[in-house]
Structure formats: structure tokens, C-alpha cells
Design a protein around this motif. Structure first.
Motif, mmCIF file in Angstrom:
data_model
loop_
_atom_site.group_PDB
_atom_site.id
_atom_site.type_symbol
_atom_site.label_atom_id
_atom_site.label_comp_id
_atom_site.label_asym_id
_atom_site.label_seq_id
_atom_site.Cartn_x
_atom_site.Cartn_y
_atom_site.Cartn_z
ATOM 1 N N GLY A 68 0.797 -1.288 -0.133
ATOM 2 C CA GLY A 68 -0.102 -0.061 -0.068
ATOM 3 C C GLY A 68 1.017 1.345 -0.079
ATOM 4 N N GLN A 69 1.798 1.228 0.769
ATOM 5 C CA GLN A 69 2.840 2.295 0.858
ATOM 6 C C GLN A 69 3.576 2.595 -0.555
ATOM 7 O OE1 GLN A 69 5.153 0.982 4.274
ATOM 8 N NE2 GLN A 69 4.205 2.362 5.494
ATOM 9 N N ASN A 75 1.753 5.516 -7.381
ATOM 10 C CA ASN A 75 0.301 6.093 -8.115
ATOM 11 C C ASN A 75 0.191 7.926 -7.932
ATOM 12 O OD1 ASN A 75 -1.021 4.102 -9.437
ATOM 13 N ND2 ASN A 75 -1.738 3.470 -7.418
ATOM 14 N N LYS A 76 1.257 8.317 -7.050
ATOM 15 C CA LYS A 76 1.352 9.710 -7.039
ATOM 16 C C LYS A 76 0.060 10.489 -6.272
ATOM 17 C CE LYS A 76 4.329 10.530 -10.514
ATOM 18 N NZ LYS A 76 5.079 11.306 -11.800
ATOM 19 N N TYR A 100 -0.483 -8.539 -9.150
ATOM 20 C CA TYR A 100 -0.974 -6.991 -9.039
ATOM 21 C C TYR A 100 0.260 -6.232 -8.647
ATOM 22 C CZ TYR A 100 -3.733 -3.309 -6.859
ATOM 23 O OH TYR A 100 -4.290 -2.067 -6.401
ATOM 24 N N SER A 101 1.058 -6.887 -7.567
ATOM 25 C CA SER A 101 2.046 -6.163 -7.308
ATOM 26 C C SER A 101 3.412 -6.063 -8.396
ATOM 27 C CB SER A 101 2.718 -6.785 -5.917
ATOM 28 O OG SER A 101 3.162 -8.038 -6.276
ATOM 29 N N CYS A 102 3.427 -7.022 -9.229
ATOM 30 C CA CYS A 102 4.372 -6.915 -10.391
ATOM 31 C C CYS A 102 3.920 -5.680 -11.334
ATOM 32 C CB CYS A 102 4.585 -8.093 -11.115
ATOM 33 S SG CYS A 102 3.188 -8.446 -12.367
ATOM 34 N N VAL A 103 2.851 -5.430 -11.488
ATOM 35 C CA VAL A 103 2.432 -4.211 -12.356
ATOM 36 C C VAL A 103 3.039 -2.908 -11.823
ATOM 37 C CG1 VAL A 103 0.340 -2.853 -12.844
ATOM 38 C CG2 VAL A 103 0.307 -5.151 -13.030
ATOM 39 N N TYR A 104 2.938 -2.938 -10.233
ATOM 40 C CA TYR A 104 3.510 -1.868 -9.636
ATOM 41 C C TYR A 104 5.195 -1.645 -9.825
ATOM 42 C CZ TYR A 104 -0.858 0.002 -8.182
ATOM 43 O OH TYR A 104 -2.173 0.579 -8.264
ATOM 44 N N ARG A 105 5.902 -2.840 -9.721
ATOM 45 C CA ARG A 105 7.127 -3.016 -9.880
ATOM 46 C C ARG A 105 7.453 -2.318 -11.466
ATOM 47 N NH1 ARG A 105 11.350 -5.561 -7.482
ATOM 48 N NH2 ARG A 105 13.178 -5.690 -8.904
ATOM 49 N N PHE A 145 11.739 9.323 -0.468
ATOM 50 C CA PHE A 145 10.580 9.457 0.295
ATOM 51 C C PHE A 145 10.353 9.186 1.626
ATOM 52 C CE2 PHE A 145 9.805 9.410 -4.445
ATOM 53 C CZ PHE A 145 8.870 10.332 -4.479
ATOM 54 N N ASP A 146 9.654 9.832 2.499
ATOM 55 C CA ASP A 146 9.157 9.111 3.755
ATOM 56 C C ASP A 146 8.056 8.297 3.623
ATOM 57 O OD1 ASP A 146 8.311 8.631 6.422
ATOM 58 O OD2 ASP A 146 8.756 10.648 7.017
ATOM 59 N N MET A 147 8.214 7.132 3.488
ATOM 60 C CA MET A 147 6.980 6.100 3.207
ATOM 61 C C MET A 147 5.907 5.912 4.245
ATOM 62 S SD MET A 147 8.323 5.027 0.388
ATOM 63 C CE MET A 147 7.246 3.639 0.041
ATOM 64 N N GLY A 148 6.245 6.475 5.432
ATOM 65 C CA GLY A 148 5.218 6.376 6.605
ATOM 66 C C GLY A 148 4.144 7.438 6.258
ATOM 67 N N ILE A 149 4.340 8.466 5.503
ATOM 68 C CA ILE A 149 3.324 9.530 5.449
ATOM 69 C C ILE A 149 2.566 9.639 4.186
ATOM 70 C CG2 ILE A 149 4.801 10.945 7.111
ATOM 71 C CD1 ILE A 149 5.918 12.877 4.741
ATOM 72 N N GLY A 150 3.001 8.878 3.305
ATOM 73 C CA GLY A 150 2.320 9.011 2.047
ATOM 74 C C GLY A 150 2.630 10.066 0.935
ATOM 75 N N TRP A 151 2.146 10.019 -0.147
ATOM 76 C CA TRP A 151 2.319 10.941 -1.358
ATOM 77 C C TRP A 151 2.087 12.401 -0.860
ATOM 78 C CZ3 TRP A 151 4.881 11.165 -5.667
ATOM 79 C CH2 TRP A 151 4.603 12.204 -6.421
#
Length: 173
Positions: A68-69, A75-76, A100-105, A145-151
């Protein structure tokens, strides 16, 4: 705007390119899609999970959080971390989450012009889902990117000039 020159590109003191593309600079990878003659390497290897043990543990026990992160950043912000993680979790029940996850990679690679390594994206996710998610998480983290705070919070911080410094490398003796 004050800029310092580094090679042929100009960067702000915070490490951001002085162009419309505000992507954190990482010295080992090109922040510009398509500017290099060939694809750049990943900032960490597929099996370097020990570089971020906390994320490794979270990904092993609840990969939907890490996914999700990653998805929210890739996906900006158009799809939330919670929504992407929920879809991933539901697909995990059917065993199709790796598709699903390979699409994001693939999207992540396209955004940062990364090489398709060590093999095809879907094969990487099918054979080693947790390692691939951890690598993608580290790549985005190493790009500032700080992955814990989102886009949205990352873009807000960037707009205010508050940044998380990209990881340059480890000191070794």
C-alpha cells in the motif's frame, strides 16, 4: 532559487533537481526518466532486506502494508495506501497478489528508468514477493520519500523545503 551544479544537472541545496520534475536526487540512480542511455541499477539488491530490518519484518507478516505504501507513492496519491493495501490483501487470499504487485514494480521501474533485474518483474514477484516489495520500498525511501506519511505529505514537505535526505551509502571499514 539558489542552485549548485553537479555534473550537467542543477540541484537545489535540498538535493532536488532545479527543474519542474521535483524528484529527490540519489547519486547512484538517475532521477530523470529517459535521460540515461540505458536503464539504471536499483539502489539496493533484491536480497538486501537487512538494510531495513523493520520494513522486512512488516513485509513478512503483513505485505499489504508495504505494498500500500509503495502503490500510493507510485500512483502519486491517486489511490490511497489503505485502498491499495486492501486490494492486495484480497488478492492475496486468492494467491494472485503477485500479479497485482508486479504491475507496480513495472510502473516504478518506468518512472525511474530502472533495469528489469534480476529477471522479469512478474517472475521476481512470483518467486520472491516479500524481497521484491522490500526492494521497491527501499528504492523509494532511498530516493527521499518518507514512506510512512504518503504521497500528499511528501509533496507538502517538498513544497515547504523540508526533505528526507536520500541515502547515499553505508560507511564501511
Amino acid at each position: 532559487m539558489y542552485t549548485s551544479s553537479h555534473g550537467n544537472a542543477k540541484y537545489t541545496p535540498a538535493g532536488y533537481p532545479a527543474t519542474a520534475m521535483n524528484v529527490p536526487h540519489h547519486p547512484h540512480v538517475s532521477p530523470f526518466h529517459g535521460t540515461a542511455a540505458s536503464a539504471a541499477g536499483w539502489s539496493t539488491g533484491l536480497c538486501h532486506c537487512c538494510d531495513d530490518p523493520a520494513n522486512c519484518v512488516i513485509t513478512c507478516f503483513c505485505p499489504c502494508v508495504t505494498f500500500g505504501q509503495i502503490a500510493e507513492i507510485v500512483n502519486k496519491g491517486s489511490i490511497s495506501c489503505a485502498a491499495s493495501g486492501a486490494v492486495y490483501g484480497l488478492l492475496a487470499l486468492t494467491g494472485l497478489s503477485c500479479l497485482y504487485s508486479c504491475v507496480y514494480r513495472s510502473r516504478l521501474r518506468g518512472q525511474y528508468d530502472l533495469e528489469e533485474a534480476p529477471c522479469a518483474d512478474c517472475l521476481v514477484h512470483f518467486c520472491c514477493e516479500t524481497c521484491s516489495l522490500c526492494q521497491e520500498y527501499r528504492e523509494l525511501k532511498n530516493r527521499g520519500f518518507d514512506m510512512g506519511i504518503g504521497w500528499n505529505a511528501n509533496m507538502d514537505r517538498q513544497g515547504r523545503g523540508v526533505t528526507v535526505a536520500p541515502v547515499v551509502g553505508r560507511m564501511a571499514r
